[in-house]
Design a protein around this motif. Structure first.
Motif, PDB file in Angstrom:
ATOM      1  N   TRP A  65      -2.424  -5.858  -7.296  1.00  0.00           N
ATOM      2  CA  TRP A  65      -2.827  -4.458  -7.422  1.00  0.00           C
ATOM      3  C   TRP A  65      -4.291  -4.342  -7.844  1.00  0.00           C
ATOM      4  CZ3 TRP A  65       0.113  -0.514  -5.835  1.00  0.00           C
ATOM      5  CH2 TRP A  65       1.447  -0.788  -5.587  1.00  0.00           C
ATOM      6  N   GLY A  66      -5.041  -5.419  -7.835  1.00  0.00           N
ATOM      7  CA  GLY A  66      -6.428  -5.392  -8.278  1.00  0.00           C
ATOM      8  C   GLY A  66      -7.297  -4.445  -7.478  1.00  0.00           C
ATOM      9  N   GLY A  67      -7.047  -4.318  -6.190  1.00  0.00           N
ATOM     10  CA  GLY A  67      -7.848  -3.434  -5.357  1.00  0.00           C
ATOM     11  C   GLY A  67      -7.510  -1.963  -5.550  1.00  0.00           C
ATOM     12  N   MET A  68      -6.401  -1.677  -6.196  1.00  0.00           N
ATOM     13  CA  MET A  68      -5.979  -0.292  -6.378  1.00  0.00           C
ATOM     14  C   MET A  68      -6.651   0.364  -7.583  1.00  0.00           C
ATOM     15  SD  MET A  68      -4.080   0.132  -3.827  1.00  0.00           S
ATOM     16  CE  MET A  68      -3.462   1.747  -4.187  1.00  0.00           C
TER      17      MET A  68
END
Length: 97
Positions: A65-68
């Motif tokens: 979920w790092g890109g979120m």
């Protein structure tokens, strides 16, 4: 009519069993490869392996979920002072000797 129903049931039950039967290839194998074809295939395989060695290993993040996230995580609120967090003994306890 009963015979037709029995034949239909038998056909429905035999379908999955027929699908599991081994499939036999009755055609003969094609002609073998010539020496030139074998050499060309070996060259292609060698070039493919050399190309794979040139690809660098990618170091990816393990956070799916790092890109979120748009902002870094918020810092926790500052803790209260030490004077307000110390526990005072209750009046009914034997704290003093």
């Amino acid at each position: 009519m009963k015979l037709f129903r029995m034949a239909a049931v038998l056909a429905v039950l035999a379908g999955p069993a027929y699908a599991q039967a081994p499939h036999i290839n009755l055609l003969q194998d094609g002609p073998g490869k010539t020496d030139d074809e074998k050499a060309a295939e070996a060259e292609r395989e060698r070039a493919y392996k050399d190309t794979l060695k040139k690809i660098p290993d990618a170091k990816t993040s393990s956070d799916p979920w790092g890109g979120m996230r748009s902002d870094p995580p918020k810092q926790a609120a500052p803790k209260a002072s030490a004077a307000t967090t110390t526990k005072k003994p209750k009046a009914g306890t034997a704290a003093a000797n």
